[in-house]
Motif scaffolding. Structure first.
Motif, mmCIF file in Angstrom:
data_model
loop_
_atom_site.group_PDB
_atom_site.id
_atom_site.type_symbol
_atom_site.label_atom_id
_atom_site.label_comp_id
_atom_site.label_asym_id
_atom_site.label_seq_id
_atom_site.Cartn_x
_atom_site.Cartn_y
_atom_site.Cartn_z
ATOM 1 N N SER A 19 -1.598 1.928 -5.813
ATOM 2 C CA SER A 19 -1.594 1.453 -4.450
ATOM 3 C C SER A 19 -1.679 2.842 -3.578
ATOM 4 O O SER A 19 -1.772 2.240 -2.156
ATOM 5 C CB SER A 19 0.004 0.810 -4.236
ATOM 6 O OG SER A 19 0.879 1.753 -4.254
ATOM 7 N N THR A 62 -4.900 -1.571 -1.480
ATOM 8 C CA THR A 62 -3.650 -2.420 -1.197
ATOM 9 C C THR A 62 -3.738 -3.483 -2.272
ATOM 10 O O THR A 62 -4.515 -4.263 -2.691
ATOM 11 C CB THR A 62 -3.989 -3.219 0.035
ATOM 12 O OG1 THR A 62 -4.225 -2.242 1.212
ATOM 13 C CG2 THR A 62 -2.720 -4.257 0.093
ATOM 14 N N LEU A 63 -2.437 -3.293 -3.054
ATOM 15 C CA LEU A 63 -2.305 -4.539 -3.983
ATOM 16 C C LEU A 63 -1.856 -5.545 -3.489
ATOM 17 O O LEU A 63 -1.018 -5.595 -2.310
ATOM 18 C CB LEU A 63 -1.200 -3.941 -5.077
ATOM 19 C CG LEU A 63 -1.567 -2.787 -5.741
ATOM 20 C CD1 LEU A 63 -0.625 -2.210 -6.775
ATOM 21 C CD2 LEU A 63 -2.589 -3.243 -7.072
ATOM 22 N N ARG A 107 0.893 -1.184 -0.174
ATOM 23 C CA ARG A 107 -0.043 0.051 -0.053
ATOM 24 C C ARG A 107 0.768 1.137 -0.005
ATOM 25 O O ARG A 107 1.817 1.207 0.660
ATOM 26 C CB ARG A 107 -0.887 -0.022 1.266
ATOM 27 C CG ARG A 107 -1.787 1.162 1.249
ATOM 28 C CD ARG A 107 -3.164 0.894 0.485
ATOM 29 N NE ARG A 107 -3.734 2.290 0.506
ATOM 30 C CZ ARG A 107 -4.587 2.675 1.230
ATOM 31 N NH1 ARG A 107 -4.909 1.995 2.372
ATOM 32 N NH2 ARG A 107 -5.282 3.985 1.049
#
Length: 289
Positions: A234, A238-239, A142
């Motif tokens: 991001s 959140t990736l 993130r």
């Protein structure tokens, strides 16, 4: 030899494997207890381990399997719009390139795998193609800095971000409908492990329809770099491992011809890029019987 990881089905069972010059190693048979699919392999950081250590067995021949999209269950598929200079100019609105990328979401069901037919739905004849490069996230993050962005990439693949053009204008300010008809786009053929920035710095990307080059450009000309895209996305979400980011298409889609040239049954679309292979699909009308 570059490792090629694929998700495929055989006799209606979905598996994942490693394609090599003699055939396909069924990695799900060897490692399925630890990692049920490629998303779990990616999450464990094991893609490069399997690339170097997995045995080159011949469990299947390529002609006997059916390609699926490489990550069948991503948490997110995020697509970038208008990411090449000539593509921005296509809009003829006199505006400079935006300072931040335009984004939209697609669902896994809107994509098919390599060699599978794209479906033209009965609601519209305006099925179009968009050849693009795909990043697959390997490490969660993130508010990722651009400096560290590529540390979060596990693999690369290709996308034909097929679009129903008149349905992207069904509402005032979104494109979701036209981007999410079932089976109108494709991802694949396989995942290529990401190794370094040199691998993606200046990729030649092209799209051919029935052998005719329609789109052609290089990643070095993108308005928003891969690093910028990852960092920007991001910021707000959140990736996570297995997330798919489709990074934008060059000029030359069928909608930009005068008159427009839409895909029709029997057409063959090929999206090709340096080091990533060729994603090939045909077109059929939806079977309503």
């Amino acid at each position: 030899m570059t490792a090629k990881f694929l998700t495929f089905s055989y006799e209606n069972v979905t598996r994942y494997g490693l394609l090599h010059d003699r055939g396909i190693t069924d990695l799900s048979r060897l490692y399925g207890d630890r990692w049920p699919g490629l998303r779990e392999v990616i999450e464990a950081g094991a893609l490069n381990e399997l690339a170097t250590s997995a045995p080159r067995l011949v469990d299947f021949r390529e002609e006997d399997i059916r390609y699926e999209i490489p990550v069948t269950n991503p948490e997110k598929i995020i697509c970038v719009g208008v990411n090449f200079p000539d593509r921005n100019e296509e809009y003829k609105d006199g505006q400079a390139a935006p300072s931040n990328p335009s984004l939209f979401i697609r669902f896994p069901r809107s994509f098919v795998g390599h060699k599978e037919a794209l479906i033209r739905p009965p609601e519209s004849l305006q099925l179009d193609y968009e050849g693009e490069i795909v990043l697959v996230i390997g490490k969660a993050g993130r508010r990722i800095s651009q400096e560290n962005a590529l540390d979060h990439v596990a693999a690369l693949t290709l996308c034909n971000e097929g679009t129903i053009r008149d349905w992207v204008r069904h509402a005032k300010f979104n494109v979701t409908q036209g981007k999410n008809f079932d089976r109108t786009g494709s991802i694949g053929p396989w995942l290529i492990p990401f190794t370094s920035e040199d691998q993606i710095r200046d990729i030649a990307l092209s799209t051919r329809v029935n052998g005719e080059v329609r789109q052609q450009d290089r990643t070095s000309r993108m308005i928003f770099s891969f690093k910028k895209i990852i960092s920007y996305i991001s910021t707000f979400t959140t990736l996570v491992p297995g997330d798919v980011i489709v990074t934008g298409t060059p000029t030359g889609a069928g909608a930009r011809f005068d008159p427009p040239v839409w895909l029709t049954p029997g057409d063959v679309i090929e999206v090709a890029a340096d080091g990533l292979g060729v994603l090939r699909n045909s077109v059929v009308d939806e079977d309503l019987t």
